[in-house]
Write a protein that holds these residues in place. Sequence first.
Motif, PDB file in Angstrom:
ATOM      1  N   UNK A 239       0.829  -1.209   0.000  1.00 23.61           N
ATOM      2  CA  UNK A 239       0.000   0.000   0.000  1.00 23.61           C
ATOM      3  C   UNK A 239       0.862   1.257   0.000  1.00 23.61           C
ATOM      4  N   UNK A 240       1.946   1.248   0.776  1.00 21.06           N
ATOM      5  CA  UNK A 240       2.835   2.411   0.825  1.00 21.06           C
ATOM      6  C   UNK A 240       3.499   2.646  -0.529  1.00 21.06           C
ATOM      7  N   UNK A 241       3.932   1.577  -1.177  1.00 17.92           N
ATOM      8  CA  UNK A 241       4.509   1.709  -2.520  1.00 17.92           C
ATOM      9  C   UNK A 241       3.499   2.325  -3.484  1.00 17.92           C
ATOM     10  N   UNK A 242       2.258   1.867  -3.394  1.00 13.76           N
ATOM     11  CA  UNK A 242       1.208   2.379  -4.271  1.00 13.76           C
ATOM     12  C   UNK A 242       1.014   3.888  -4.077  1.00 13.76           C
ATOM     13  N   UNK A 243       0.975   4.329  -2.843  1.00 15.29           N
ATOM     14  CA  UNK A 243       0.755   5.752  -2.558  1.00 15.29           C
ATOM     15  C   UNK A 243       1.958   6.607  -2.963  1.00 15.29           C
ATOM     16  N   UNK A 244       3.155   6.112  -2.712  1.00 13.95           N
ATOM     17  CA  UNK A 244       4.355   6.909  -3.002  1.00 13.95           C
ATOM     18  C   UNK A 244       4.744   6.875  -4.477  1.00 13.95           C
ATOM     19  N   UNK A 245       4.124   5.984  -5.251  1.00 16.74           N
ATOM     20  CA  UNK A 245       4.354   5.955  -6.693  1.00 16.74           C
ATOM     21  C   UNK A 245       3.500   6.982  -7.438  1.00 16.74           C
ATOM     22  N   UNK A 246       2.572   7.646  -6.740  1.00 16.07           N
ATOM     23  CA  UNK A 246       1.704   8.627  -7.379  1.00 16.07           C
ATOM     24  C   UNK A 246       2.527   9.795  -7.934  1.00 16.07           C
ATOM     25  N   UNK A 247       2.053  10.393  -9.010  1.00 11.17           N
ATOM     26  CA  UNK A 247       2.723  11.562  -9.586  1.00 11.17           C
ATOM     27  C   UNK A 247       2.810  12.683  -8.560  1.00 11.17           C
ATOM     28  N   UNK A 267       9.325   1.461   3.765  1.00  9.34           N
ATOM     29  CA  UNK A 267       9.316   1.829   2.342  1.00  9.34           C
ATOM     30  C   UNK A 267       9.902   3.228   2.148  1.00  9.34           C
ATOM     31  N   UNK A 268       9.552   4.148   3.042  1.00 10.69           N
ATOM     32  CA  UNK A 268      10.095   5.507   2.948  1.00 10.69           C
ATOM     33  C   UNK A 268      11.615   5.478   3.051  1.00 10.69           C
ATOM     34  N   UNK A 269      12.127   4.724   3.999  1.00  8.72           N
ATOM     35  CA  UNK A 269      13.590   4.628   4.168  1.00  8.72           C
ATOM     36  C   UNK A 269      14.232   4.016   2.922  1.00  8.72           C
ATOM     37  N   UNK A 270      13.590   3.005   2.350  1.00 10.43           N
ATOM     38  CA  UNK A 270      14.140   2.358   1.157  1.00 10.43           C
ATOM     39  C   UNK A 270      14.223   3.333  -0.014  1.00 10.43           C
ATOM     40  N   UNK A 271      13.296   4.285  -0.052  1.00 13.14           N
ATOM     41  CA  UNK A 271      13.272   5.273  -1.136  1.00 13.14           C
ATOM     42  C   UNK A 271      14.139   6.499  -0.821  1.00 13.14           C
TER      43      UNK A 271
END
Length: 362
Positions: A239-247, A267-271
């Motif tokens: 879900x976090x990946x989905x939200x952070x992939x948004x434009x 996920x935030x740390x990984x990015x």
Amino acid sequence: MKEPRASRRQRNAPTISDVAKLAGVSPMTVSRVINNEGNVRDETREIVQTAIAELNYAPSAAARALAGGEEIRIGLLHSNPSFAYLSEFLVGSLDQASRSNVQLVVEKCDEAGLEGTAIEHLMRGRIDGIVLPPPLSDSAAVLAALEKQDVLVVAVATGRAPDWAMAVSIDDEQAAYDMTRHLGGLGHRRIGFITGNRNQTASGERLTGYRRALAELGLPDAPELVAEGLFTYRSGLDAADQLLDLTDPPTAIFASNDDMAAATVAIAHRRGLDVPGDLTVCGFDDTALATTIWPELTTIRQPVTEMSRTAVDLLIRAIRARKAGRVADPEHPRHVTADYTLVRRQSDAAPRQRPAARRSGR
């Protein structure tokens, strides 16, 4: 050959009558104190407890029966995917069962369609009542099967407990509303939300609270800002990946439990995103996980351990009333709403102003 001292002590162990004689009360009063019943004066309770300590008396099921009490066995049927939540729930349930001198039988039911088998297994153990934590507290199949068994039930953390069952919950909608308003107050205008599993009423109520707060804040209720989760860490990652992939990704993400919030932080740390500098992350429940990750989570404290204690206490009181042929004590309601708290830690902050926003403001 002399008999070992331990055996002599065991043979001469103090009885409930010895406690009653030392305290100057009846064995029935001692039984009431042992069973943590409410109809004993505080002074009397203290005298009895002092006598128990002085004699080093260990109450047994047989002694309780001789004193007019009766052994009680309660079941706890569970299938919660969050280990952190379940751990806190079990701690509270076991603690209250121990305080009340009743047996707690824990049964796992993970596979759909096997609920009836798990219930039958519990009932074969002469269970007097059952505590249902989520998600089984929302299961129509489980509740229907228990109603047929005519067994006393306490459903925990559900928004749709049937009239015949007791319940313990919080106001999930208002709690989610408060957290969303908190994020709006920090200045966030794009607030992502990770839902819980659809099979739990709390999931829908938290989503409703989130949307109600957005409406009052005048913020867009954008469908892309809501990602579906299952109350598991794995679903939180997706879900976090989905939200952070948004434009235009959110500057804050509010997850419906701490497991999914912890996954969002990962996920935030990984990015390469700083939490909370680049992304605010908040959770729900305030389980031990909330303070074992970095940064520690801002979250809604749902008193899981205390709710489970309350559920066991409600059940025991109802069982004793039924065994005595009485109606339940009106001073102890069948449905209890526990208090929640918004706990602020290190994972939330005002959104970092983006360069484009600074240029447009000149």
